[in-house]
Motif scaffolding. Structure first.
Motif, PDB file in Angstrom:
ATOM      1  N   VAL A  32       0.870  -1.212  -0.057  1.00  0.00           N
ATOM      2  CA  VAL A  32       0.158  -0.166  -0.125  1.00  0.00           C
ATOM      3  C   VAL A  32       0.809   1.003  -0.273  1.00  0.00           C
ATOM      4  O   VAL A  32       2.007   1.587   0.965  1.00  0.00           O
ATOM      5  N   LEU A  33       1.057   1.951  -0.663  1.00  0.00           N
ATOM      6  CA  LEU A  33       1.737   3.736  -1.173  1.00  0.00           C
ATOM      7  C   LEU A  33       1.362   4.441  -0.981  1.00  0.00           C
ATOM      8  O   LEU A  33      -0.242   4.350  -1.310  1.00  0.00           O
ATOM      9  N   GLY A  34       2.009   5.705  -0.383  1.00  0.00           N
ATOM     10  CA  GLY A  34       0.892   6.999  -0.655  1.00  0.00           C
ATOM     11  C   GLY A  34       2.395   7.857  -0.067  1.00  0.00           C
ATOM     12  O   GLY A  34       3.717   7.504  -0.495  1.00  0.00           O
ATOM     13  N   ASN A  35       2.029   8.997  -1.143  1.00  0.00           N
ATOM     14  CA  ASN A  35       3.321   9.923  -0.897  1.00  0.00           C
ATOM     15  C   ASN A  35       2.769  11.383  -0.593  1.00  0.00           C
ATOM     16  O   ASN A  35       1.782  11.348   0.765  1.00  0.00           O
ATOM     17  N   ASP A  36       3.902  12.275  -0.974  1.00  0.00           N
ATOM     18  CA  ASP A  36       3.013  13.585   0.356  1.00  0.00           C
ATOM     19  C   ASP A  36       2.217  14.325   0.272  1.00  0.00           C
ATOM     20  O   ASP A  36       2.042  15.498   0.769  1.00  0.00           O
ATOM     21  N   ILE A  37       1.761  13.910  -1.116  1.00  0.00           N
ATOM     22  CA  ILE A  37       0.282  14.683  -1.089  1.00  0.00           C
ATOM     23  C   ILE A  37      -0.443  14.066  -0.420  1.00  0.00           C
ATOM     24  O   ILE A  37      -1.872  14.816  -0.494  1.00  0.00           O
ATOM     25  N   ILE A  63       6.146   7.510   0.599  1.00  0.00           N
ATOM     26  CA  ILE A  63       6.998   8.653  -0.817  1.00  0.00           C
ATOM     27  C   ILE A  63       7.244   9.546  -0.702  1.00  0.00           C
ATOM     28  O   ILE A  63       5.911  10.274  -1.637  1.00  0.00           O
ATOM     29  N   PRO A  64       7.551  10.569   0.243  1.00  0.00           N
ATOM     30  CA  PRO A  64       7.357  12.239  -0.057  1.00  0.00           C
ATOM     31  C   PRO A  64       8.654  12.628  -1.114  1.00  0.00           C
ATOM     32  O   PRO A  64       9.883  12.201  -1.079  1.00  0.00           O
ATOM     33  N   ASP A  65       7.782  12.791  -2.817  1.00  0.00           N
ATOM     34  CA  ASP A  65       8.309  12.770  -3.876  1.00  0.00           C
ATOM     35  C   ASP A  65       8.176  13.780  -4.770  1.00  0.00           C
ATOM     36  O   ASP A  65       8.507  14.266  -5.228  1.00  0.00           O
ATOM     37  N   HIS A  66       6.366  14.229  -3.936  1.00  0.00           N
ATOM     38  CA  HIS A  66       5.856  15.378  -4.808  1.00  0.00           C
ATOM     39  C   HIS A  66       6.646  17.338  -5.189  1.00  0.00           C
ATOM     40  O   HIS A  66       7.276  17.655  -5.762  1.00  0.00           O
ATOM     41  N   PHE A  67       6.275  17.166  -3.843  1.00  0.00           N
ATOM     42  CA  PHE A  67       7.074  18.228  -3.282  1.00  0.00           C
ATOM     43  C   PHE A  67       7.831  18.175  -2.250  1.00  0.00           C
ATOM     44  O   PHE A  67       8.713  19.723  -1.910  1.00  0.00           O
TER      45      PHE A  67
END
Lengths: 419, 164
Positions: A32-37, A63-67
């Protein structure tokens, strides 16, 4: 009746022997994946529920990758929330700036996702992992919260469309061109709710990075997932990389497809998708006089090492047009290090490009290369919607790293042939 | 539930970048998100529309990014429901999961003009176009989805069904 690879993976993750398209089933998820948004909303929903523990601390990936590296206070607060949640629940797969890559390149590279998996991610490009022979699909934050709680989610079993790519690829034609061509042919909702199964002799010899590029953009045709059946290329890629044992499934010969589409690759030349939909594709030879202000080479679609090598091959010893800003973004720290080792970064900076650390940044108009009113960019990213990369009156043209690099030199959309 | 409001009509492939641009995704606050609703399609939308109004879309409404901020900003603004010819699948899931009403009906979309007043009686599956004096029956959701909707969204359903 036979089953497709997608049906087999979904059945293996449910308690059903056989499943059929349109049936609603509940499945166990491997990742289960999520990012910083998207993860902040999921964390809020999870915490509102009042359960104390996540279902499995090793199967949740943040995974904090967007901002990132964080562009402002608000985005720093969002990553802080991920970081604190990861610490509290001892989440195994949380990676911070310096160690993190763009999620859909980083997870396959690090072997966190593997063949036969059932993966959901709160990011629409989660479909990328289908290239490993996995079922992977994008969902929203609440779905992520639900799966973090129970380890399960629901799916409507998708119908599959079989794409058969045959013939020989022309020079300067890559996986990116194949998927842009395909979206141009079937449209942005041509595969809505469907699994896109990529097959044929061209796919059999396509390198893994380019398979990942193709599956990445399944969502741009409305697809629920993209998938390539595992073969020797898959096995070689996963070997020494996969942190769990992969399971390899193949579609049965008598599996049912809702549609079969044959594509003669010898007729395909480098593609450019015009604003404001990925389906607005043209052959690069038909494009003339589109002046540009910026080029972006990177993103979860095309920031692979192979992509940087192609761009460097074209840019080597040349200078980017004085009217163009060119931004090159490797997708992961490993790709960054390898680019450094191979001298690719030298080539980029000597050509007057900037070389960034891994981030989604400009692809979604987040930071690191926003367009002003009326500006045009050629990008190796995946979406050219209104305002996607900045001002609502800016324009994004999607293409391969080869076309992007050639265009950076030419100052307008150009074929690598012309350079 | 009876929903009643004025319609705002948009075309095909309304993507989530248009519904809520990524530059505003450094917050999860529904009111803040709602203040930028549909900004890149129509900058004046938030000043023209009112709580209770209904959004009408063509094919593939909500395509693109998985951002749940899209239905959250629509719901946060007070839009009572979205009626479209078809929905992109992630948007569809997200709306169901947060308990926001969406209706798939090409017929209603075809026959509704911007500014028409619609009444949606969700329980009976009826849509009335008050302005034009038309009435439609809408198809029910599959029972599994209806169960999530009846519980007010996915997390409530998990609390009630899975964790009990």
């Amino acid at each position: 009746m036979g089953m497709t690879i997608t049906e087999k993976i979904l059945a293996a993750h449910s308690d059903l022997e056989t499943i059929e398209p349109d049936e609603i089933i509940e499945c166990d998820v491997d990742i289960v994946l999520g990012n910083d948004i998207t993860a902040p909303i999921a964390i809020n929903e999870f915490e509102k529920l009042g359960v104390n523990e996540v279902f499995d601390r090793e199967k949740i990936v943040l995974i904090p990758d967007h901002f990132t590296p964080n562009k402002d206070i608000k985005s720093a607060e969002q990553v802080k929330q991920l970081r604190e949640f990861a610490r509290k629940h001892n989440i195994k797969h949380f990676y911070d700036t310096g160690r993190v890559g763009i999620e859909h390149a980083f997870l396959p590279e690090q072997g966190i996702v593997t063949g036969g998996d059932c993966i959901i991610g709160a990011d629409s490009h989660t479909c990328t992992y289908g290239a490993l022979g996995a079922f992977a699909t994008g969902v929203g934050s609440t779905d992520m919260a639900g799966a973090m709680t129970t380890g399960e989610t629901w799916f409507k079993v998708p119908h599959s469309i079989k794409f058969i790519y045959y013939g020989k690829l022309n020079r300067w034609v890559f996986g990116k061109d194949l998927i842009l061509y395909t979206i141009g042919r079937i449209g942005v909702e041509g595969a809505r709710y469907k699994a896109m199964e990529f097959t044929g002799e061209v796919i059999s010899s396509l390198p893994m990075e380019q398979r990942l590029t193709m599956c990445n953009m399944a969502i741009e045709a409305g697809g629920k997932s993209g998938i390539v059946a595992p073969d020797k290329i898959t096995e070689d890629y996963l070997k020494d990389r996969s942190i769990r044992k992969p399971v390899f499934y193949q579609s049965d010969e008598d599996a049912e497809y809702i549609e079969e589409i044959e594509i003669d690759c010898e007729t395909i030349e480098p593609q450019v998708a015009f604003p404001h939909l990925p389906e607005n594709t043209k052959n690069v030879s038909e494009v003339s006089d589109v002046k540009i202000d910026q080029v972006v080479i990177g993103s979860c679609t095309n920031g692979w090492l192979g992509d940087l090598r192609i761009a460097a091959e074209i840019l080597k010893g040349r200078r980017i047009s004085p009217n163009v800003r060119c931004i090159v973004i490797p997708s992961t720290p490993e790709i960054y290090k390898q680019a450094l080792k191979e001298g690719l970064i030298d080539i980029f900076v000597n050509a007057d490009a900037v070389f960034s650390t891994p981030t989604c940044g400009p692809c979604l108009g987040g930071h690191m290369g926003i367009l002003a009113e009326g500006e045009r960019a050629v990008a190796t990213t995946n979406r050219n919607f209104v305002g996607r990369m900045g001002h609502p009156k800016s324009e994004v043209y999607l293409a391969s790293p080869a076309v992007a690099a050639a265009s950076a030199i030419a100052g307008g959309i150009a074929s690598p042939e012309e350079i | 539930m009876v929903l009643r409001g004025k319609c705002w009509k948009f075309g095909d492939n309304i993507d989530t970048d248009v519904i809520i641009p990524a530059r505003y995704l450094n917050t999860t606050n529904p009111n803040e998100l709602a203040s930028h609703l549909m900004e890149d399609a129509d900058k004046e939308f938030v000043n023209k529309a009112s709580a209770g109004d209904i959004l009408i879309g063509g094919n593939n409404f909500g395509c693109g990014s998985s951002r749940e901020h899209a239905p959250i900003s629509i719901k946060g603004f007070g839009i009572s429901c979205v009626i479209a010819k078809s929905f992109a699948r992630i948007f569809f899931r997200n709306a169901i999961n947060i308990g926001f009403p969406i209706i798939e009906s090409p017929e209603v979309v075809e026959e509704t003009d911007e500014g028409d007043e619609l009444e949606v009686i969700t329980k009976e599956g009826i849509i009335k176009n008050i302005t034009k004096g038309l009435e439609y029956n809408i198809k029910a959701f599959p029972p599994f989805l209806q169960e999530i909707i009846n519980n007010g969204g996915l997390m409530n359903w998990i609390a009630e069904v899975k964790l009990k």
